[in-house]
Design a protein around this motif. Sequence first.
Motif, PDB file in Angstrom:
ATOM      1  N   MET A 125     -38.957 -20.450  -6.331  1.00 45.85           N
ATOM      2  CA  MET A 125     -39.099 -19.005  -6.204  1.00 45.85           C
ATOM      3  C   MET A 125     -40.039 -18.698  -5.055  1.00 45.85           C
ATOM      4  N   THR A 137     -41.911 -15.674  -3.414  1.00 46.57           N
ATOM      5  CA  THR A 137     -42.329 -14.279  -3.388  1.00 46.57           C
ATOM      6  C   THR A 137     -43.738 -14.217  -2.805  1.00 46.57           C
ATOM      7  N   ASP A 157     -35.206 -15.604  -5.193  1.00 44.50           N
ATOM      8  CA  ASP A 157     -35.602 -15.445  -6.600  1.00 44.50           C
ATOM      9  C   ASP A 157     -35.342 -16.699  -7.425  1.00 44.50           C
ATOM     10  N   GLN A 205     -35.888  -2.977  -6.590  1.00 45.03           N
ATOM     11  CA  GLN A 205     -35.638  -4.233  -5.887  1.00 45.03           C
ATOM     12  C   GLN A 205     -34.745  -3.884  -4.708  1.00 45.03           C
ATOM     13  N   LEU A 245     -35.818 -10.360 -12.297  1.00 48.67           N
ATOM     14  CA  LEU A 245     -37.125  -9.700 -12.386  1.00 48.67           C
ATOM     15  C   LEU A 245     -37.052  -8.398 -13.174  1.00 48.67           C
ATOM     16  N   TYR A 256     -34.313 -16.436 -10.961  1.00 45.74           N
ATOM     17  CA  TYR A 256     -35.067 -15.627 -11.926  1.00 45.74           C
ATOM     18  C   TYR A 256     -34.646 -14.162 -11.771  1.00 45.74           C
ATOM     19  N   GLY A 301     -40.377 -12.363 -14.629  1.00 48.42           N
ATOM     20  CA  GLY A 301     -39.130 -12.966 -14.158  1.00 48.42           C
ATOM     21  C   GLY A 301     -38.631 -13.921 -15.222  1.00 48.42           C
ATOM     22  N   VAL A 336     -39.961 -10.599  -1.876  1.00 48.11           N
ATOM     23  CA  VAL A 336     -39.266 -11.729  -2.484  1.00 48.11           C
ATOM     24  C   VAL A 336     -38.227 -12.255  -1.500  1.00 48.11           C
TER      25      VAL A 336
END
Lengths: 142, 142, 142
Positions: B1, B3, C70, C80, C75, C73, B139, C67
Amino acid sequence: MKTSARNQFFGKITAVNVGAVNAEVAVGLKGGQSIVAAITKESVEKLGVKVGGDAVALVKAPQVIVVMDDAGYRLSARNQLSGTVSRIHKGAVNSDVIIDLGGGETVAATITNDSLEALGLAEGQTAMAVFKAGSVILGVAA
Amino acid sequence: MKTSARNQFFGKITAVNVGAVNAEVAVGLKGGQSIVAAITKESVEKLGVKVGGDAVALVKAPQVIVVMDDAGYRLSARNQLSGTVSRIHKGAVNSDVIIDLGGGETVAATITNDSLEALGLAEGQTAMAVFKAGSVILGVAA
Amino acid sequence: MKTSARNQFFGKITAVNVGAVNAEVAVGLKGGQSIVAAITKESVEKLGVKVGGDAVALVKAPQVIVVMDDAGYRLSARNQLSGTVSRIHKGAVNSDVIIDLGGGETVAATITNDSLEALGLAEGQTAMAVFKAGSVILGVAA
């Protein structure tokens, strides 16, 4: 109390409005203004929040918006405090803006230099510090 | 991930408390601590949040308050993580403070240099990282 | 409107979903994207929020997460927004990242330089700007 929150407003709890899930708690400041914090109903009970109690409202400077002119828009934020810009400390990307609310209270806002320039912000100007009730952490004296 | 959130806590969901509108979801970390996220009831259903599932709790560093001494005040914030200051990176206006929670977990907080000096914060000191459940983005692994 | 909020999204209110305590208000942007703000039911009434009305959604740059990936995942954040990194302004500790959403709209995110490097963020890359509905302040034209 030693915390990094730039804004630590000490006062007495003046109102507690408990809803189905959340509650709004008002902390009255010496200068006559109030800070509203949104906390869970559970926290109201656990912390023993009650009108007249000593409390502190903590707000981080990056969560405070500086509004110079609302152009007729009404904002949803519960905290809208008017004052005078008393100090601007400029960094490489961000600046620290201090707004004097009167009564010995100040609010610090961290804003980007781009915003600082776009607003033409200068010491002595009238400005409003705006933040949501959900951005406020409440502390209650034991 | 990948971010930009400085704080990305990976763990298993250990509790889901669904209320009328919102829900609190706890993510258990390897060091034994938990992160609590407040999300909407709708998100719980849409994301398929369930106890035992893999999750990540995202928290931006500017939303974390560093508390050195609560002076007897009890705070409303759901996340209050104790640790040791392991690194301070000072900039022109803001500093980046890393608190080691043990178990390989750390929390990053962005605070102003004014706060850093007012607190007298130094590496090796005990401190608490405080943030609201509403500051946490959850998440959930698909 | 003159505010320090780096992100000021002007548009028309396209949806208002009022729950028991809170409400979600969607503001449609010219580029076709929407911003969702969580406000109290009380604010909906006080501000006269209604579909078709002019509104502005204010979001501070430090509340926006960038981000890149991801990793599967999903969120919980209601906002977004996908776009392209169009500008990076690097400071001593923090950087300002601008993501172009198309339709003339951009989102600014303040992230730490550590995150910038960890992400390997560069102009021209695809990225998502993520923030919670609770981070949005709604303004309604009088």
